[in-house]
Design an enzyme around this catalytic site. Structure first.
Site, short mmCIF file in Angstrom:
data_model
loop_
_atom_site.label_atom_id
_atom_site.label_comp_id
_atom_site.label_asym_id
_atom_site.label_seq_id
_atom_site.Cartn_x
_atom_site.Cartn_y
_atom_site.Cartn_z
CE LYS A 1 46.11 52.06 67.27
NZ LYS A 1 46.10 52.81 66.03
NE ARG B 1 51.97 50.39 62.88
CZ ARG B 1 50.95 51.23 62.88
NH1 ARG B 1 51.09 52.42 63.36
NH2 ARG B 1 49.79 50.85 62.40
NE ARG C 1 38.83 50.68 60.59
CZ ARG C 1 39.94 50.73 61.33
NH1 ARG C 1 39.91 51.27 62.53
NH2 ARG C 1 41.06 50.21 60.86
NE ARG D 1 42.61 52.37 57.61
CZ ARG D 1 43.23 52.37 58.78
NH1 ARG D 1 42.73 53.07 59.78
NH2 ARG D 1 44.31 51.66 58.99
NE ARG E 1 46.61 47.60 59.31
CZ ARG E 1 45.30 47.90 59.30
NH1 ARG E 1 44.47 47.20 58.55
NH2 ARG E 1 44.83 48.86 60.05
#
Ligand code: AMP
Length: 220
Positions: free
Chosen positions: A14, A89, A128, A163, A174
């Site tokens: 996103k 969320r 990532r 991260r 998550r």
């Protein structure tokens, strides 16, 4: 006016799609994750609280998030459209978002849901890497997104970091939270004709082409 919401699991792409839209339509990208990450770097009580909460993969308290969102959406640069990303969320946040929009006289706009398989997400999340200077995003698990030199940004030469919440355990927390909460949000919007499901397993350009077609179809 292009008010756009993205609903997507972590690492669904996103951020990438939001950046393409921002450059094309010149509207601000409002990511609660980015806003909170910035505050989490401050050595204050709230900064430390946000840092710990984010690192564990949990959700930051509503009262903090609501205030940040309302303040940000009140700014003038949101008048011609904006992308909201990472919010709401859960169902309670969706109800609150309706209230905030009404108060600020803003439309809900388009709700894009990026659907991506769990396996693909896991691969993306563990690979990532982000540049600590210019925020460029790489992926060491994907040939076309690897940096040319290990751990160094192609664009500015900055150091790449991972991260804190981009690990399997935090991803699982998550992702499960996302699945549990998201169906109720989608139900909440479904009867308003604003939801567009996009296959997020496709290539970046194919996804953005599909989003463009929807945004330009009715010239809203
Ligand atoms: P993201 O960058 O969207 O993956 O968000 C990273 C982290 O920021 C989340 O795991 C939460 O800890 C926090 N966060 C982001 N958006 C929200 C929100 N709407 N409500 C509560 N916490 C949030």
């Amino acid at each position: 006016m292009k008010n756009i919401m993205f609903i997507a699991p972590p690492a669904a792409g996103k951020g990438t799609q939001a950046e393409i839209i921002v450059n094309k339509y010149k509207i601000p990208h409002i990511s609660t994750g980015d806003i909170l990450r910035k505050i989490s770097k401050e050595d204050t009580e709230i900064g430390n609280y946000i840092y710990e909460t984010m690192a564990s993969g949990g959700l930051v308290k509503d009262e903090i998030t609501y205030k940040l969102i309302e303040e940000r959406l009140s700014q003038d640069d949101c008048k011609n459209g904006f992308i909201i990303d990472g919010f709401p969320r859960n169902y309670e946040q969706a109800i609150k978002y309706d209230e905030i929009l009404e108060k600020l006289k803003l439309d809900l706009g388009y709700v894009f849901v990026l659907d991506v398989s769990e396996k693909v997400l896991e691969k993306r999340i563990t690979g990532r890497r982000i540049c600590e200077d210019c925020n460029a995003v790489y992926n060491i698990n994907e040939d076309d997104k690897k940096p040319r030199i290990d751990a160094i940004c192609d664009i500015c030469g900055g150091k790449l970091y991972q991260r804190k919440d981009d690990n399997i355990d935090s991803f699982q927390t998550r992702y499960q939270t996302y699945l549990e909460k998201i169906s109720k949000i989608i139900d909440h919007y479904e009867n308003r004709n604003v939801i567009y499901h996009i296959d997020g397993n496709q290539k970046i350009l194919d996804i953005s082409r599909q989003i463009d077609e929807i945004l330009n179809k009715d010239g809203k």
